[in-house]
Design a protein around this motif. Structure first.
Motif, PDB file in Angstrom:
ATOM      1  N   ARG A 253     -13.283  -2.926  -6.851  1.00 50.72           N
ATOM      2  CA  ARG A 253     -12.526  -2.560  -8.052  1.00 50.72           C
ATOM      3  C   ARG A 253     -12.526  -1.048  -8.263  1.00 50.72           C
ATOM      4  O   ARG A 253     -11.498  -0.443  -8.574  1.00 50.72           O
ATOM      5  CB  ARG A 253     -13.128  -3.270  -9.260  1.00 50.72           C
ATOM      6  N   MET A 254     -13.688  -0.429  -8.073  1.00 51.42           N
ATOM      7  CA  MET A 254     -13.790   1.023  -8.245  1.00 51.42           C
ATOM      8  C   MET A 254     -12.964   1.758  -7.189  1.00 51.42           C
ATOM      9  O   MET A 254     -12.343   2.784  -7.474  1.00 51.42           O
ATOM     10  CB  MET A 254     -15.253   1.437  -8.178  1.00 51.42           C
ATOM     11  N   GLU A 255     -12.979   1.215  -5.983  1.00 51.52           N
ATOM     12  CA  GLU A 255     -12.194   1.846  -4.921  1.00 51.52           C
ATOM     13  C   GLU A 255     -10.704   1.787  -5.248  1.00 51.52           C
ATOM     14  O   GLU A 255      -9.964   2.760  -5.034  1.00 51.52           O
ATOM     15  CB  GLU A 255     -12.482   1.168  -3.580  1.00 51.52           C
ATOM     16  N   ARG A 256     -10.244   0.650  -5.782  1.00 53.52           N
ATOM     17  CA  ARG A 256      -8.829   0.534  -6.169  1.00 53.52           C
ATOM     18  C   ARG A 256      -8.484   1.551  -7.259  1.00 53.52           C
ATOM     19  O   ARG A 256      -7.429   2.185  -7.230  1.00 53.52           O
ATOM     20  CB  ARG A 256      -8.521  -0.890  -6.652  1.00 53.52           C
ATOM     21  N   ASP A 257      -9.376   1.706  -8.234  1.00 51.09           N
ATOM     22  CA  ASP A 257      -9.133   2.677  -9.308  1.00 51.09           C
ATOM     23  C   ASP A 257      -9.084   4.101  -8.756  1.00 51.09           C
ATOM     24  O   ASP A 257      -8.272   4.923  -9.184  1.00 51.09           O
ATOM     25  CB  ASP A 257     -10.231   2.578 -10.372  1.00 51.09           C
ATOM     26  N   TRP A 258      -9.977   4.360  -7.827  1.00 51.93           N
ATOM     27  CA  TRP A 258     -10.036   5.701  -7.227  1.00 51.93           C
ATOM     28  C   TRP A 258      -8.762   6.010  -6.436  1.00 51.93           C
ATOM     29  O   TRP A 258      -8.187   7.089  -6.543  1.00 51.93           O
ATOM     30  CB  TRP A 258     -11.275   5.756  -6.320  1.00 51.93           C
ATOM     31  N   ILE A 259      -8.272   5.022  -5.659  1.00 55.82           N
ATOM     32  CA  ILE A 259      -7.027   5.221  -4.909  1.00 55.82           C
ATOM     33  C   ILE A 259      -5.855   5.406  -5.861  1.00 55.82           C
ATOM     34  O   ILE A 259      -5.007   6.290  -5.666  1.00 55.82           O
ATOM     35  CB  ILE A 259      -6.771   4.021  -3.973  1.00 55.82           C
ATOM     36  N   ALA A 260      -5.829   4.587  -6.929  1.00 58.48           N
ATOM     37  CA  ALA A 260      -4.735   4.678  -7.916  1.00 58.48           C
ATOM     38  C   ALA A 260      -4.715   6.029  -8.613  1.00 58.48           C
ATOM     39  O   ALA A 260      -3.649   6.498  -9.043  1.00 58.48           O
ATOM     40  CB  ALA A 260      -4.865   3.553  -8.935  1.00 58.48           C
ATOM     41  N   SER A 261      -5.865   6.674  -8.719  1.00 55.30           N
ATOM     42  CA  SER A 261      -5.923   7.991  -9.377  1.00 55.30           C
ATOM     43  C   SER A 261      -5.478   9.114  -8.452  1.00 55.30           C
ATOM     44  O   SER A 261      -5.511  10.285  -8.837  1.00 55.30           O
ATOM     45  CB  SER A 261      -7.355   8.267  -9.841  1.00 55.30           C
TER      46      SER A 261
ATOM     47  N   ALA B 174       0.828  -1.196   0.000  1.00 48.92           N
ATOM     48  CA  ALA B 174       0.000   0.000   0.000  1.00 48.92           C
ATOM     49  C   ALA B 174       0.865   1.250   0.000  1.00 48.92           C
ATOM     50  O   ALA B 174       1.831   1.355   0.757  1.00 48.92           O
ATOM     51  CB  ALA B 174      -0.931  -0.002   1.208  1.00 48.92           C
ATOM     52  N   GLY B 175       0.509   2.220  -0.856  1.00 48.88           N
ATOM     53  CA  GLY B 175       1.225   3.481  -0.900  1.00 48.88           C
ATOM     54  C   GLY B 175       0.797   4.402   0.226  1.00 48.88           C
ATOM     55  O   GLY B 175      -0.146   4.121   0.964  1.00 48.88           O
ATOM     56  N   PRO B 176       1.470   5.548   0.366  1.00 41.71           N
ATOM     57  CA  PRO B 176       1.151   6.472   1.467  1.00 41.71           C
ATOM     58  C   PRO B 176      -0.306   6.913   1.476  1.00 41.71           C
ATOM     59  O   PRO B 176      -0.939   6.970   2.535  1.00 41.71           O
ATOM     60  CB  PRO B 176       2.090   7.649   1.206  1.00 41.71           C
ATOM     61  N   GLY B 177      -0.849   7.225   0.290  1.00 41.05           N
ATOM     62  CA  GLY B 177      -2.234   7.670   0.233  1.00 41.05           C
ATOM     63  C   GLY B 177      -3.198   6.604   0.702  1.00 41.05           C
ATOM     64  O   GLY B 177      -4.127   6.876   1.468  1.00 41.05           O
ATOM     65  N   GLU B 178      -2.986   5.374   0.248  1.00 44.35           N
ATOM     66  CA  GLU B 178      -3.869   4.285   0.650  1.00 44.35           C
ATOM     67  C   GLU B 178      -3.736   4.001   2.142  1.00 44.35           C
ATOM     68  O   GLU B 178      -4.734   3.716   2.822  1.00 44.35           O
ATOM     69  CB  GLU B 178      -3.563   3.025  -0.155  1.00 44.35           C
ATOM     70  N   LEU B 179      -2.527   4.081   2.663  1.00 43.76           N
ATOM     71  CA  LEU B 179      -2.347   3.882   4.104  1.00 43.76           C
ATOM     72  C   LEU B 179      -3.145   4.908   4.895  1.00 43.76           C
ATOM     73  O   LEU B 179      -3.808   4.585   5.877  1.00 43.76           O
ATOM     74  CB  LEU B 179      -0.863   3.983   4.461  1.00 43.76           C
ATOM     75  N   GLY B 180      -3.053   6.171   4.464  1.00 46.23           N
ATOM     76  CA  GLY B 180      -3.810   7.212   5.156  1.00 46.23           C
ATOM     77  C   GLY B 180      -5.301   6.992   5.056  1.00 46.23           C
ATOM     78  O   GLY B 180      -6.040   7.166   6.031  1.00 46.23           O
ATOM     79  N   TYR B 181      -5.771   6.595   3.874  1.00 44.44           N
ATOM     80  CA  TYR B 181      -7.197   6.375   3.653  1.00 44.44           C
ATOM     81  C   TYR B 181      -7.717   5.221   4.506  1.00 44.44           C
ATOM     82  O   TYR B 181      -8.789   5.316   5.108  1.00 44.44           O
ATOM     83  CB  TYR B 181      -7.431   6.085   2.172  1.00 44.44           C
TER      84      TYR B 181
END
Length: 390
Positions: free
Chosen positions: A371-379, A304-311
């Motif tokens: 799947r949509m949540e993963r796309d949203w985090i990746a964006s 998990a990247g920093p943004g996903e960790l925070g989320y």
């Protein structure tokens, strides 16, 4: 030396000491409150030693209108409550027999006997009600001034009385000893030789000591000495001390956090595999502490990247995971990574389950949302609901 601290003159303290004196008992402040007061630190508990036996202390308190709680009467301790503050009053004691966990004691009228049953010279300091310090071992004042931690007498004898003193040796070194002065060789050798005795201790006592140790401003030298002596491996099989000093260097002005530092002792997440039990079980952590520790350990090894960790975990836990990852790589987390974690912590997923209904339901609905949540985090949390639904 003379003790000069606010609690010495506090009306609640004066009331207790006056009552004991007027009741014919001799009484002294003892232990941590004297030690910390001489160091200019705020005292936690105020402990009092007296030549009066518990029943007499209770009678004195009753005559003075002071609330008394027989918290440990069988061991010579009662608690007097004055000004909403508890004062543990313990009769002077000497050990008759010990089994490494608890002692059978007898009362004594001699301050020297009471002092020599304590653990370290800096903890065997007493003070009269006027602040005059008494040092029955003849070594406590000098050791405190030199920030030197030593057992009273033969370390083997002190440890044999209570094996928890092995862990207290490292904890007190972290809090009170001069880090440049090194650790006492005799104490370290005795701790290594008698480490098998730690198995006799309850997990609650071990866990409490480890929390206090890891809450010190810089416990890294003490933990390294624990590892050298084979004590760390007894407490947490498979634990490593190498990342802790790096983590502490990266913490900056952050408040010490025992769980963050405990996670640093397990960089490869091996503790449960090697020891048969997870750290939370071995140290009897609370549910909240165990949950936080697990999240930190999992975050260290996740992609998990920093943004996903925070989320997913909030800004504080995400920051701690980034610090732990940085310690493992020897590089502090970049400011941009910390900013991304903070941004993720504020982000709110814009799609709700109802947005996909009635077209989808059950497992298909859950899979689509994931799947949509993963796309949203990746964006980088930039895609809106319309983009995701389209």
């Amino acid at each position: 030396m003379r003790l000069d601290t606010g609690w010495l003159r506090d009306p609640a303290t004066v009331r207790v000491m006056t009552a004991l004196a007027e009741g014919g008992a001799r009484a002294w402040f003892v232990g941590g409150c004297v030690r910390d007061g001489l160091l200019g630190r705020e005292a936690g508990d105020i402990d009092i030693a007296t030549d009066a036996e518990p029943r007499r202390v209770m009678a004195i308190a009753k005559d003075a209108g002071i609330r008394c709680v027989p918290t440990g009467e069988a061991h010579g301790t009662v608690t007097l409550v004055s000004g909403h503050r508890p004062f543990e009053v313990t009769t002077l004691r000497r050990d008759v027999e010990t089994d490494g966990r608890r002692a059978t004691v007898a009362y004594t009228g001699r301050l020297e006997e009471d002092a020599h049953r304590r653990d370290f010279t800096i903890n065997a300091l007493y003070a009269q009600r006027d602040g005059a310090v008494i040092d029955p071992t003849g070594e406590g004042e000098a050791d405190l001034a030199a920030r030197r931690l030593r057992f009273i007498g033969d370390p083997h004898d002190r440890i044999r009385e209570d094996y928890l003193r092995i862990l207290r040796f490292f904890r007190f070194h972290a809090w009170y000893a001069d880090p440049e002065g090194g650790i006492d060789a005799a104490g370290l050798a005795a701790s290594a030789e008698m480490a098998d005795g730690l198995a006799r201790l309850s997990r609650e006592r071990v866990g409490a000591e480890m929390r206090k140790l890891l809450a010190a401003p810089d416990p890294a030298p003490a933990v390294a000495a624990m590892a050298q002596a084979g004590v760390l491996g007894r407490v947490l099989p498979g634990a490593e001390a190498r990342l802790l000093p790096v983590l502490i260097a990266f913490e900056g002005g952050l408040a010490p956090d025992p769980m963050r530092r405990l996670a640093a002792l397990d960089p490869m997440r091996r503790l449960a595999a090697l020891g048969g039990e997870a750290p939370a079980e071995r140290l009897r952590l609370s549910k909240a502490e165990g949950k936080r520790l697990d999240a930190l350990r999992e975050g260290m090894g996740s992609g998990a990247g920093p943004g996903e960790l925070g989320y997913r975990h909030g800004v504080d836990l995400a920051r701690d995971v980034l610090l732990l990852r940085g310690a493992a790589m020897g590089v502090p987390p970049a400011p941009e990574a910390l900013d991304a974690a903070a941004e993720g912590a504020q982000a709110v997923f814009p799609v709700k389950a109802r947005d996909l209904m009635p077209g989808l339901a059950g497992p298909e609905l859950g899979a689509a949302l994931a799947r949509m949540e993963r796309d949203w985090i990746a964006s980088g949390f930039t895609l809106g609901a319309e983009d995701l639904l389209r």
